[in-house]
Each structure stands twice: as C-alpha cells, then as structure tokens.
Design a protein around this motif. Structure first.
Motif, short mmCIF file in Angstrom:
data_model
loop_
_atom_site.label_atom_id
_atom_site.label_comp_id
_atom_site.label_asym_id
_atom_site.label_seq_id
_atom_site.Cartn_x
_atom_site.Cartn_y
_atom_site.Cartn_z
N ASP A 168 -47.21 56.38 -9.26
CA ASP A 168 -46.85 57.30 -10.32
C ASP A 168 -48.12 57.90 -10.93
OD1 ASP A 168 -45.21 58.71 -12.01
OD2 ASP A 168 -43.91 56.98 -12.39
N THR A 169 -47.94 58.89 -11.78
CA THR A 169 -49.09 59.54 -12.41
C THR A 169 -49.72 58.62 -13.45
OG1 THR A 169 -47.63 60.56 -14.06
CG2 THR A 169 -48.11 61.82 -12.05
N ALA A 170 -51.01 58.83 -13.71
CA ALA A 170 -51.73 57.98 -14.67
C ALA A 170 -51.20 58.17 -16.09
CB ALA A 170 -53.22 58.30 -14.61
N SER A 171 -50.73 59.37 -16.40
CA SER A 171 -50.25 59.63 -17.76
C SER A 171 -48.95 58.92 -18.09
CB SER A 171 -50.06 61.14 -17.96
OG SER A 171 -49.13 61.65 -17.01
N SER A 172 -48.21 58.51 -17.05
CA SER A 172 -46.91 57.86 -17.27
C SER A 172 -46.98 56.34 -17.22
CB SER A 172 -45.90 58.35 -16.24
OG SER A 172 -46.30 57.98 -14.94
N MET A 173 -48.19 55.77 -17.10
CA MET A 173 -48.32 54.33 -16.96
C MET A 173 -47.78 53.59 -18.19
SD MET A 173 -49.67 53.40 -14.03
CE MET A 173 -48.75 54.70 -13.24
N THR A 174 -48.10 54.06 -19.36
CA THR A 174 -47.68 53.36 -20.59
C THR A 174 -46.16 53.38 -20.73
OG1 THR A 174 -49.74 54.04 -21.65
CG2 THR A 174 -47.98 53.26 -23.09
N THR A 175 -45.55 54.55 -20.52
CA THR A 175 -44.08 54.66 -20.62
C THR A 175 -43.39 53.82 -19.56
OG1 THR A 175 -44.39 56.92 -21.41
CG2 THR A 175 -42.18 56.29 -20.71
N LYS A 176 -43.94 53.87 -18.34
CA LYS A 176 -43.35 53.10 -17.23
C LYS A 176 -43.45 51.60 -17.50
CE LYS A 176 -41.74 54.06 -13.00
NZ LYS A 176 -40.80 55.16 -12.68
N ALA A 177 -44.59 51.15 -17.99
CA ALA A 177 -44.78 49.74 -18.28
C ALA A 177 -43.83 49.26 -19.37
CB ALA A 177 -46.23 49.48 -18.69
N ALA A 178 -43.65 50.09 -20.40
CA ALA A 178 -42.73 49.71 -21.49
C ALA A 178 -41.29 49.60 -20.98
CB ALA A 178 -42.82 50.73 -22.62
N THR A 179 -40.88 50.52 -20.11
CA THR A 179 -39.53 50.48 -19.56
C THR A 179 -39.31 49.24 -18.71
OG1 THR A 179 -39.51 52.90 -19.54
CG2 THR A 179 -37.85 51.77 -18.20
N ILE A 180 -40.31 48.92 -17.87
CA ILE A 180 -40.20 47.74 -17.01
C ILE A 180 -40.16 46.47 -17.85
CG2 ILE A 180 -41.45 46.38 -15.28
CD1 ILE A 180 -42.39 49.01 -14.05
N PHE A 181 -40.96 46.42 -18.89
CA PHE A 181 -40.97 45.23 -19.75
C PHE A 181 -39.61 45.03 -20.42
CE2 PHE A 181 -41.59 43.36 -23.98
CZ PHE A 181 -42.10 42.13 -23.61
N LYS A 182 -39.03 46.09 -20.97
CA LYS A 182 -37.73 45.98 -21.65
C LYS A 182 -36.61 45.65 -20.69
CE LYS A 182 -38.97 49.24 -25.33
NZ LYS A 182 -38.68 50.57 -25.92
N PRO A 210 -51.80 48.75 -19.48
CA PRO A 210 -51.20 48.91 -18.15
C PRO A 210 -52.03 49.79 -17.22
CG PRO A 210 -50.06 50.28 -19.77
CD PRO A 210 -51.04 49.43 -20.53
N HIS A 211 -51.96 49.44 -15.93
CA HIS A 211 -52.55 50.25 -14.87
C HIS A 211 -51.65 50.12 -13.65
CE1 HIS A 211 -54.05 46.48 -13.08
NE2 HIS A 211 -54.36 46.14 -14.32
N ARG A 212 -52.01 50.71 -12.55
CA ARG A 212 -51.13 50.80 -11.38
C ARG A 212 -50.78 49.43 -10.79
NH1 ARG A 212 -50.77 56.04 -9.84
NH2 ARG A 212 -52.44 57.42 -10.59
N TYR A 213 -51.72 48.51 -10.85
CA TYR A 213 -51.54 47.24 -10.15
C TYR A 213 -51.36 46.07 -11.12
CZ TYR A 213 -53.44 50.28 -6.56
OH TYR A 213 -53.65 51.34 -5.71
N VAL A 214 -50.92 46.35 -12.32
CA VAL A 214 -50.77 45.30 -13.31
C VAL A 214 -49.62 44.35 -12.97
CG1 VAL A 214 -49.20 46.60 -14.81
CG2 VAL A 214 -50.73 44.89 -15.82
N LEU A 215 -48.67 44.80 -12.15
CA LEU A 215 -47.50 43.98 -11.82
C LEU A 215 -47.64 43.30 -10.46
CD1 LEU A 215 -44.72 46.48 -12.95
CD2 LEU A 215 -45.53 44.49 -14.20
#
Length: 307
Positions: A168-182, A210-215
């Motif tokens: 995914d794009t770098a700008s969407s990392m924070t939003t994506k990480a929050a969604t996955i966490f919830k 968060p970054h690309r490989y945090v999970l």
C-alpha cells in the motif's frame, strides 16, 4: 621446456605429495598461508580467555548443527522432481495448447486468476504446499469457502490484510494500521486472532509507529498455524474433493496448418493487467461489503423512510 625438465617437475611434485601424506601436520600449500596467514610461533600462541570462550561456542554449535545424509537429500530432490515434473512447462505439454505456438488463448482463458472452475493441474498444485495454495487467488478463494464453513476465517483475513499493507501507499500506513488493530488485535475485536502474548506485544508496540513490515511477526505466526493444522484439514475436506471432481481436464488441440493460419489472422489482444486489477478491486470491495457488520438502526430507519 624440454622433456627432462618436465619429467623433473613431475618427480618433485610427487615427492612433495608423498611427504605431505606421511606427515599430515605439515602444511606446504601456500594457498593456506595466503588465506590464514603463517603458522603461529610460540610467542603468538597465547590465547585469551575470550578467544577460548568463542572457540568453545563455535565448536559446540558445529557439533550440535543438524547434518543431512546425501541419500536423504537426493531422495527429497527426486520426490520434488517427481511431484512437479508434470507441471514443468519445459518437461510437460501445455494443455490444451501453447498459445505462443497456436495463437489460441484457450490456455489463458482456462487459467485466469479468478476463473469459476479451475483445471485439474491447477487444483493438484494446491496440494503441493500451503504457499502454493495462497499464491493462487482461485485456490485462496476455495480455501476461504472451507474456512467459512468452519467459522475460522479470521487468520486468513489477517494474513491478507498484512499482505496488502506491504504494497500500500506510505501515506495510508497509519489508517491501515489502525483498521487492522481494531479488527484483529484489539481486545474484543470482531475478528480477533489467537497469537501468543510475546508476538502480540511486539506487534501492538510496533503499530505505534507503523510501516510496511510491522506485522511480519504476527503474519508469520498466523501462516504457520494455518500451515500446520488448517491446510491439512482442508486437503481432506469435502470442499477440496469437490473442487477435484469439478476440475476441468482439457484435451490437447490438434490444429491443422490451415487452422493455425486462421488463428494467426484472428489473433486478439489479451486482457490488460489494469482491467484485471480493477476486477480484483471490485471483487474485494464486494467481499468487504458482505463481511461488514450490519447496522440494524440504519436499516430500520431506511425502511421507515420508505414507508
């Protein structure tokens, strides 16, 4: 160089080899010196305690390292080749025909990424390994059907979310990480995954930045869980057996020269990768919409408005 000089050189080399065999501690190869340096003298032979400790650890690791017999390695290689030889395009025929030779797109049509009914060879590849199954989108869809019947699709959903986050794009990392966490990691999450506490702690802490490989750690843990347990149950399940029964086994094409010329004249462009990507995005949106929780109050308000 005359014959006498050449013969003398051979005799000298033979004598050196004989001396080396008689005295195995004698080192005469200058290549050894160029790599390891000259042998230690008495002054240089003092070794510190730390060096002894490192040597001890090295030798312990060398003794405990697993060793595989050559017969076992060769047996595994023979098994690998025997299993996959019919799927190797260099060793087996391309059924129903090679599109590069016949200008027939039947092979590509039968092996599209999300075709409704897969071919027999394709279904057989799913059983080779769990990675092979997940790499094929059609096989992954079949695996999802099995997980849905077992009410255990959260692990695969998390694996897919982590995989999407990598690209995914770098700008969407924070939003994506929050969604996955919830969705998967928060206490009381709707699709909470069961991983060990250490991995959960590292993952949750990493999501603060968060970054690309945090999970990666949690994704690997979930992958191994599915590989060791769920994958083998899937291969024995009615879902996979039904896919084997329905699988297509195309007969080989026998085109005449006239038909090959006709195929060349009627050659058409294939499906553009962007179109395939758009189709996959539409399918993904439909799946996300179907799996989203239903807001009963909103549905009731819509019904009341219609009335």
């Amino acid at each position: 160089m005359n014959e006498n000089t050449r013969g003398f050189g051979i005799v000298v080399r033979m004598r050196r080899a004989k001396n080396k065999m008689n005295d195995p501690l004698a080192v005469t190869d200058h290549t050894f010196f160029s790599i390891s340096g000259p042998p230690c003298t008495n002054e240089d032979s003092k070794i510190s305690f730390d060096q002894y400790r490192r040597m001890n650890i090295f030798y312990q690791q060398a003794i405990m390292s697993s060793k595989v017999k050559s017969s076992v390695s060769l047996g595994a290689m023979v098994k690998f080749v025997t299993t996959r030889k019919n799927h190797d395009p260099f060793l087996a025929l391309c059924l129903p025909s090679n599109p590069w030779q016949t200008d027939s797109d039947a092979y590509w049509t039968l092996n599209m990424r999300r075709v409704e009914v897969a071919t027999k060879m394709r279904v057989e590849r799913w059983s080779f390994s769990f990675f092979e199954l997940l790499s094929d989108l059609r096989g992954r869809d079949d695996f999802k059907v099995f997980l849905k019947k077992e009410f255990s699709g959260e692990n695969l959903a998390f694996w897919e979310a982590a995989e999407e986050m990598k690209y995914d794009t770098a700008s969407s990392m924070t939003t994506k990480a929050a969604t996955i966490f919830k969705t998967f990691l928060a206490p009381g999450a709707p699709r909470w995954i069961n991983i060990d506490g250490r991995t959960m702690g590292l993952t949750v802490k990493g999501l603060e930045h968060p970054h690309r490989y945090v999970l990666d750690a949690a994704q690997t843990h979930v992958f191994l869980l599915m590989k060791k347990d769920t994958f083998f149950r899937y291969l024995k399940s009615p879902v996979y057996k039904e896919s084997q029964k329905k699988a297509l086994n195309p007969a080989p094409h026998n085109f005449s020269p006239a038909q090959l010329e006709e195929n060349a004249r009627n050659r058409s462009l294939g499906i553009h990768p962007i179109i395939l990507w758009q189709q996959e995005e539409e399918e993904r949106a439909k799946v996300a919409l179907a799996s989203a929780p239903i807001d009963v109050k909103a549905m009731m308000s819509k019904i009341d408005r219609k009335k």
